[in-house]
Design a protein around this motif. Structure first.
Motif, PDB file in Angstrom:
ATOM      1  N   ASP A  58      60.044 -12.377  31.755  1.00  0.00           N
ATOM      2  CA  ASP A  58      60.427 -12.533  30.361  1.00  0.00           C
ATOM      3  C   ASP A  58      61.458 -13.643  30.207  1.00  0.00           C
ATOM      4  N   PRO A  59      61.548 -14.218  29.017  1.00  0.00           N
ATOM      5  CA  PRO A  59      62.584 -15.231  28.787  1.00  0.00           C
ATOM      6  C   PRO A  59      63.973 -14.631  29.004  1.00  0.00           C
ATOM      7  N   PRO A  60      64.923 -15.443  29.468  1.00  0.00           N
ATOM      8  CA  PRO A  60      66.296 -14.931  29.652  1.00  0.00           C
ATOM      9  C   PRO A  60      66.853 -14.315  28.372  1.00  0.00           C
ATOM     10  N   LEU A  94      53.244  -1.403  20.869  1.00  0.00           N
ATOM     11  CA  LEU A  94      53.868  -0.334  21.644  1.00  0.00           C
ATOM     12  C   LEU A  94      55.331  -0.664  21.892  1.00  0.00           C
ATOM     13  N   ARG A  95      56.177   0.346  21.829  1.00  0.00           N
ATOM     14  CA  ARG A  95      57.606   0.188  22.085  1.00  0.00           C
ATOM     15  C   ARG A  95      57.852   0.225  23.581  1.00  0.00           C
ATOM     16  N   GLU A  96      58.433  -0.854  24.130  1.00  0.00           N
ATOM     17  CA  GLU A  96      58.621  -0.982  25.570  1.00  0.00           C
ATOM     18  C   GLU A  96      60.101  -0.951  25.945  1.00  0.00           C
ATOM     19  N   LEU A  97      60.372  -0.345  27.086  1.00  0.00           N
ATOM     20  CA  LEU A  97      61.673  -0.424  27.727  1.00  0.00           C
ATOM     21  C   LEU A  97      61.474  -1.195  29.026  1.00  0.00           C
ATOM     22  N   SER A  98      62.161  -2.321  29.151  1.00  0.00           N
ATOM     23  CA  SER A  98      62.002  -3.172  30.328  1.00  0.00           C
ATOM     24  C   SER A  98      63.296  -3.177  31.129  1.00  0.00           C
ATOM     25  N   LEU A  99      63.226  -2.673  32.349  1.00  0.00           N
ATOM     26  CA  LEU A  99      64.365  -2.653  33.259  1.00  0.00           C
ATOM     27  C   LEU A  99      64.151  -3.772  34.276  1.00  0.00           C
ATOM     28  N   ARG A 100      64.557  -4.969  33.873  1.00  0.00           N
ATOM     29  CA  ARG A 100      64.267  -6.174  34.656  1.00  0.00           C
ATOM     30  C   ARG A 100      65.324  -6.405  35.729  1.00  0.00           C
ATOM     31  N   ILE A 101      64.902  -7.080  36.778  1.00  0.00           N
ATOM     32  CA  ILE A 101      65.807  -7.654  37.757  1.00  0.00           C
ATOM     33  C   ILE A 101      65.558  -9.153  37.718  1.00  0.00           C
ATOM     34  N   VAL A 110      56.097   2.621  26.692  1.00  0.00           N
ATOM     35  CA  VAL A 110      55.838   1.875  27.928  1.00  0.00           C
ATOM     36  C   VAL A 110      57.165   1.630  28.637  1.00  0.00           C
ATOM     37  N   ILE A 111      57.168   1.838  29.957  1.00  0.00           N
ATOM     38  CA  ILE A 111      58.327   1.512  30.788  1.00  0.00           C
ATOM     39  C   ILE A 111      57.899   0.418  31.755  1.00  0.00           C
ATOM     40  N   ARG A 112      58.634  -0.661  31.777  1.00  0.00           N
ATOM     41  CA  ARG A 112      58.393  -1.709  32.772  1.00  0.00           C
ATOM     42  C   ARG A 112      59.615  -1.798  33.675  1.00  0.00           C
ATOM     43  N   LEU A 113      59.372  -1.915  34.969  1.00  0.00           N
ATOM     44  CA  LEU A 113      60.477  -1.906  35.922  1.00  0.00           C
ATOM     45  C   LEU A 113      60.163  -2.840  37.082  1.00  0.00           C
ATOM     46  N   GLU A 133      62.514 -10.175  35.652  1.00  0.00           N
ATOM     47  CA  GLU A 133      61.172  -9.831  36.129  1.00  0.00           C
ATOM     48  C   GLU A 133      60.956  -8.323  36.193  1.00  0.00           C
ATOM     49  N   THR A 134      59.710  -7.921  35.962  1.00  0.00           N
ATOM     50  CA  THR A 134      59.267  -6.549  36.228  1.00  0.00           C
ATOM     51  C   THR A 134      57.968  -6.631  37.022  1.00  0.00           C
ATOM     52  N   SER A 135      57.687  -5.592  37.795  1.00  0.00           N
ATOM     53  CA  SER A 135      56.480  -5.615  38.640  1.00  0.00           C
ATOM     54  C   SER A 135      55.605  -4.381  38.461  1.00  0.00           C
ATOM     55  N   ILE A 136      56.097  -3.367  37.749  1.00  0.00           N
ATOM     56  CA  ILE A 136      55.339  -2.134  37.525  1.00  0.00           C
ATOM     57  C   ILE A 136      55.375  -1.802  36.031  1.00  0.00           C
TER      58      ILE A 136
END
Length: 215
Positions: free
Chosen positions: A143-145, A156-163, A195-198, A166-169
């Protein structure tokens, strides 16, 4: 007017203080777990790390924190009171950074018989039963910074827990599910997501564990 303003800010102050205390306690809990070699993994579950992209940065910060203690001590050594205060702050800061590193190792994502537990650093700890989960896929996305954690994508409402952005799952939930995030609204508080992205360092192993445990 002044009284009303003071009363309205009081809950916010207590909320910040309580959050800081929880983080402080988790720092020492993580150090204790590291010493005992007991990561927070439920019986029968498998832990999956998410520290690899930030490990070098954390180690550099720890090294700098350790290095600045003797340097500052040398600068202020002629003022005993200042020296003691600076020493205490320096040791506390170094301990905090070590605890943060330990938290990344001791608080992994977990896939087990009960479901999936998603963690992020010191604060986020979300548990989902298998009945809550519709699907789990390996989808790498950058994702963009400074993209917010909470976004809407394809309705869909997403929660993204990026490092590092980036997310991989990607985990799709059966229904909108309430999750608690640190901080105050709109970024924190209770939010419903679908949706959860991590990020995990081992997405293939994560999916293998899902296939093993998911009904």
């Amino acid at each position: 007017m002044t009284t009303t303003r003071t009363e309205s800010t009081r809950p916010a102050v207590w909320s910040v203080a309580a959050r800081a205390l929880r983080m402080e306690l988790r720092i020492y809990e993580s150090i204790g777990r590291a010493i005992a070699r007991r990561p927070a993994i439920e019986p029968g579950g498998s832990g999956f790390s998410y520290h690899r992209p930030v490990l070098t940065i954390l180690i550099i910060f720890i090294a700098l924190s350790a290095l600045e203690i003797p340097i500052l001590d040398l600068i202020v050594h002629r003022w005993p009171v200042v020296r003691i205060v600076v020493l205490i702050i320096g040791i506390w800061g170094l301990t905090w950074m070590i605890g943060l590193l330990c938290a990344y190792f001791m608080r992994p994502h977990v896939v087990g018989p009960a479901g999936v537990r998603i963690r992020d650093g010191l604060e986020i700890d979300l548990a989902f039963d298998w009945d809550d989960i519709a699907s789990v896929e390996r989808i790498r996305r950058v994702d963009p910074p400074k993209t917010p954690r909470l976004t809407e994508h394809e309705g869909l409402r997403e929660l993204s827990l990026r490092i590092q952005d980036e997310t991989s799952i990607e985990i799709r939930l059966e229904r909108p599910t309430a999750v608690g995030l640190p901080g105050r609204p709109p970024k924190g508080g209770i939010h419903e997501v679908e949706v959860i992205r991590l990020w995990t360092d081992d997405p293939a192993g994560f999916l293998d564990a899902v296939r093993t445990h998911m009904p």
